[in-house]
Design a protein around this motif. Sequence first.
Motif, short mmCIF file in Angstrom:
data_model
loop_
_atom_site.label_atom_id
_atom_site.label_comp_id
_atom_site.label_asym_id
_atom_site.label_seq_id
_atom_site.Cartn_x
_atom_site.Cartn_y
_atom_site.Cartn_z
N TYR A 28 56.81 11.40 27.98
CA TYR A 28 57.47 12.39 28.82
C TYR A 28 58.90 12.60 28.36
N ARG A 154 50.84 10.03 36.52
CA ARG A 154 51.72 9.29 35.62
C ARG A 154 53.12 9.91 35.57
N TRP A 158 56.63 8.23 36.67
CA TRP A 158 57.76 8.25 35.74
C TRP A 158 59.00 8.84 36.43
N ARG A 161 60.61 6.43 38.89
CA ARG A 161 61.48 5.42 38.26
C ARG A 161 62.81 6.04 37.84
N ARG A 162 62.77 7.29 37.39
CA ARG A 162 63.99 7.94 36.92
C ARG A 162 64.88 8.36 38.08
#
Length: 210
Positions: A28, A154, A158, A161-162
């Motif tokens: 990503y 997914r 992601w 988390r960011r």
Amino acid sequence: ARAALAHANRLLLEYNLDVLDLDRPVHYAWCALATGEPRIRAWRRRLGSVLTRFFFVDGVWTPSFDAASRGEVWCLEICGTPVNVDLAEYVWAFVEREVDRLWRAWRAEAGPQRPYARLQFLDGVIEGLAGRLERERGQARAEDSAMVWTGDPRLEEWMGRRHPRIRRRTWRAAGAGLPRRAGVQEGRTLQIHRPISDRVGNRGRLLTGR
């Protein structure tokens, strides 16, 4: 032209469904789309929603310091596979140019307008564009029941988390009136010409305009 765009949208949907089906790691990327303004206009929020609904990216609005104005401006950070981020970035820039051109053309024909008319018109254009994209996706579902996009888990993980403190908000439309209705009509016929690229990361030339 509308048939060609609908076919391109179907191919993009097929590509992303295939990516989800592949049992391998997915890379990503992210990109910040600057507004250059200290406020997030309703039409830009709607355009950001179009990117996340129809172009397979996730997005979050973030403030950023602008050295030119020495103040805070807003950016839309989009995240997704590199192919999708490239395409969403292109769509953002293309639509920004087109809505301004459409507004100037309509104002020249309709005559002087109140100050808020431009924001209503631009918001209407994006609303009309979103409606057409939704109809095209619905047509793909009607033709093939497997063509249903439910999101990328997914990518959501992601993004979590960011940006662990993401909050989803709603916003008001830019108001009703003749400019907005005119904008909706223009948005329903707005054609997004696809970029031609020979490899990921090379935006290459653009399809010729009308």
